[in-house]
Design a protein around this motif. Structure first.
Motif, short mmCIF file in Angstrom:
data_model
loop_
_atom_site.label_atom_id
_atom_site.label_comp_id
_atom_site.label_asym_id
_atom_site.label_seq_id
_atom_site.Cartn_x
_atom_site.Cartn_y
_atom_site.Cartn_z
N ILE A 1 -44.87 -69.18 -13.50
CA ILE A 1 -46.11 -68.39 -13.82
C ILE A 1 -45.76 -68.05 -15.41
N GLU A 2 -44.73 -67.35 -15.94
CA GLU A 2 -44.32 -66.85 -16.88
C GLU A 2 -44.71 -68.24 -18.66
N ARG A 3 -43.92 -69.15 -17.87
CA ARG A 3 -44.13 -70.59 -18.33
C ARG A 3 -45.74 -70.73 -18.72
N ARG A 4 -46.96 -70.64 -18.37
CA ARG A 4 -47.61 -71.73 -17.51
C ARG A 4 -49.21 -69.98 -18.41
N ASN A 5 -48.09 -69.00 -18.47
CA ASN A 5 -49.28 -67.57 -19.23
C ASN A 5 -49.90 -68.67 -19.81
N LEU A 6 -51.12 -68.29 -20.85
CA LEU A 6 -51.79 -68.76 -22.02
C LEU A 6 -52.19 -67.08 -22.23
#
Length: 660
Positions: free
Chosen positions: A332-337
């Protein structure tokens, strides 16, 4: 990243310290645990220069995170278009997560390794653009709106530390309102039979028209300070003043990929910038469909489509939270915008979060949903779709706007079968058509056998359940004629909500409320015989403001009355002084519902209980027969007697509801 043991709540032995300067004991001389610091700064103390938010009354410190994640299936809702493209669509889901923070939050370096712990601003980023959005919503020129919000709330910050470690401890008895901030540095024992670390309840909050994910930060963070993980959504349905939807940067083709995945469209300018801007949507040819005086009625097509989009956003946020709870926080952190390089993001993003601490930290199978105004109307539709939202256990509706609510479908399942609490403002209470709508929801809930409560906070207006009355108290007092103290209005809403959740839910949330809440017995307020007419405004001001006759004398008298009643033993008024009760489930009915609900939720456990009761009854009867036989025949009891066999064959001791 590994944090100090005092922050994470893990024992020092886990750090593997075997050497020290004192004989290899592993102990540090005069070591002190980091103590949580109150989230305050100079700007919080200069209230006459800058509006500020209050500290939170629960036993936990509060943390927050901003998360925006692309959805799996980008799509549109309805055929409504503006400027040649679909108006209502879902591409990403954005929310602020408020949660109970670990002991030591605010002390030393933050989770990202920086010296200063960060707090997010109340006005969401980009602040100037959001201020312009508020101006457009209120009909104020952009430069005036920017100057006004810049002077009043431009520097206001949430009283929650960003990315703070989540709490892993049970709180002690009491709360910070009674015991001071020092209670946030203490921990209590688990409840009898409970786990060493609590699993917190999850709550979703849906904002009203003109709101954002931070506009109800006081309410949301109050829940978090009492042990709730609160997901405050930012709806991208044209109900907020201004919000931004980021396009994922995947080789520069994020927006095109989204268009290929689903029926969404963008302008060339949006593709170039890498984001969409969504402003408040006024219904065509009927811009003020929210007004009680509106003759055309509500824009049914727009509002229904907005609610459906909102429900989809709640589902998408729920998926994200399930991923975090199940150990997928790093992804989720990697995909967070909401990180550096995206509009509305910051350099901190989710840096420093120890996602392993979030694994199984909150429940996803017993969720509470709450909302204000149009958000409350969203919650009603959610509760009527129990099959779709099977993980929801209860609902709270704050000052609901009843116009968008449709009658339930013919399908009996399309009814409210879950416990429901409604809290009105006094201003909306005088709007008879709206009051009739919310009362019908209480009747619908009771007809399905679930508990229902409806009350009104005296002297309150529609904004009293948001941050606006706290940040702009003089505007709300002098122009909208609110007579209740802004902070007291929040306290009453939170206290009534926690009393309700204590009575209709089970698990860690119930245990924390029982040990920490100052019980004001608000839901035990007697029912009104007739609707009061104390501050009823003139017809043209219905729902918008109150009427205060002899205003100076009334306000002064109320101030003196509050001061005198604060000196009472319990430190609060009698419930009838501050709350009117319109509808409630009596205690015996509530007890019957709880018992029935337990049997339905866990029939195997209830079957074991019944088996145990039957065996104990049979044992007692056998003992009485054996006693009679022994006294008459004078025969000694042996280990081969039926009584002994019965006791040896008993099932193991069952856990109580609090232990399970």
């Amino acid at each position: 990243m590994h944090l100090p043991a005092q922050i994470t709540g893990r024992k020092s032995e886990e750090l593997g310290r075997t050497n020290s300067a004192i004989g290899g004991t592993g102990k540090i001389p005069r070591a002190k645990k980091p103590r949580s610091r109150p989230p305050t700064s100079l700007r919080d103390k200069l209230g006459f220069l800058q509006a500020h938010l209050p500290s939170y009354s629960g036993p936990y410190s509060v943390g927050s995170m901003d998360i925006e994640v692309p959805v799996e299936n980008p799509r549109t809702f309805s055929h409504i278009t503006r400027d040649g493209k679909h108006l209502l669509k879902i591409e990403t889901v954005l929310f602020t997560l408020y949660y109970p923070a670990a002991i030591g939050s605010g002390s030393g370096k933050d989770p990202g390794g920086r010296r200063n712990w960060s707090r997010e601003t109340w006005l969401p980023r980009p602040r100037i653009e959001v201020a312009k959005g508020y101006g457009k919503f209120a009909g104020i020129p952009g430069p005036v709106a920017v100057a006004y919000f810049g002077a009043t709330t431009g520097l206001t910050k949430l009283r929650a530390f960003r990315n703070s470690p989540v709490a892993t401890h049970w709180p002690p008895m009491g709360n910070s309102k009674k015991n001071g901030h020092k209670i946030k540095n203490k921990q209590g024992p688990p409840p009898p039979g409970g786990s060493e670390e609590p699993t917190f309840p999850l709550l979703f909050f849906s904002h009203g028209l003109g709101g954002t994910r931070t506009a109800y930060s006081t309410m949301c963070a109050e829940f978090a300070s009492y042990g709730f993980v609160v997901c405050a959504l930012e709806h991208r349905d044209g109900s907020g003043p201004r919000t931004f939807v980021n396009h994922p940067k995947e080789g520069g083709e994020g927006s095109q990929k989204q268009e290929a995945q689903g029926n969404v469209d963008h302008t060339h300018e949006e593709i170039r910038k890498g984001y969409d801007r969504i402003d408040y949507v006024f219904p065509k040819d009927n811009p003020f469909d929210t007004s009680p005086k509106n003759e055309k009625g509500v824009d049914g097509e727009l509002r229904s489509a907005q609610i459906e989009l909102r429900l989809a956003e709640i589902e998408e946020a729920y998926k994200v939270l399930c991923d975090i709870r199940n150990g997928g926080g790093a992804e989720i952190e990697r995909r967070n915008l909401r990180r550096e390089g995206y509009i509305g993001g910051s350099s901190r993003g989710l840096a420093g979060v120890d996602w392993s601490m979030w694994t199984k930290r909150f429940h996803v199978d017993r969720v509470t949903v709450a909302g204000h105004s149009f958000g409350a109307a969203t919650i009603v539709e959610l509760l009527r779709n129990a099959d779709r939202f099977s993980y929801v256990q209860a609902g709270i509706i704050y000052d609901i706007w009843g116009a968008p609510i449709k009658p339930p479908k013919d399908d009996p399942r399309h009814r409210i079968h879950l416990p429901l609490l409604g809290i009105n403002s006094e201003a909306f209470m005088y709007w008879q058509k709206n009051l009739d709508a919310v009362t019908s929801l209480m009747e619908e809930t009771r007809e399905q056998g679930a508990p229902a409560f409806l009350c009104t906070v005296r002297g309150s207006i529609h904004l009293s359940q948001s941050d606006f009355t706290i940040l702009f108290p003089h505007v709300c007092s002098f122009f909208l004629k609110a007579t209740v103290h802004p902070q007291r209005a929040i306290d009453l809403n939170i206290s009534a909500s926690l009393e309700f959740l204590r009575d209709v839910t089970e698990g860690a949330g119930k245990s924390i409320i029982q040990r920490c809440l100052t019980d004001e017995e608000l839901l035990q307020t007697p029912l009104l015989d007739e609707l009061p007419n104390l501050h009823r405004p003139d017809t043209e001001d219905i729902a918008a403001k109150l009427k205060v006759p002899n205003e100076f004398r009334t306000r002064m008298a109320a101030k003196v009355q509050r001061k005198l009643k604060r000196q009472k033993a319990h430190g609060f008024y009698s419930p009838g002084d501050e709350v009117w009760m319109h509808f409630k489930t009596e205690e015996d009915e509530l007890a019957s519902w709880r018992e029935k609900n337990r049997r339905e939720e866990d029939p195997d456990r209830e079957q074991l209980r019944e088996q145990r009761r039957q065996e104990e009854s049979a044992t007692k009867e056998q003992e009485e027969r054996d006693e009679d036989s022994t006294s008459s025949d004078n025969l000694p009891e042996t280990t081969d007697s039926p009584v002994r066999k019965s006791w040896l064959g008993r099932p193991p001791e069952l856990k109580t509801d609090d232990q399970s």
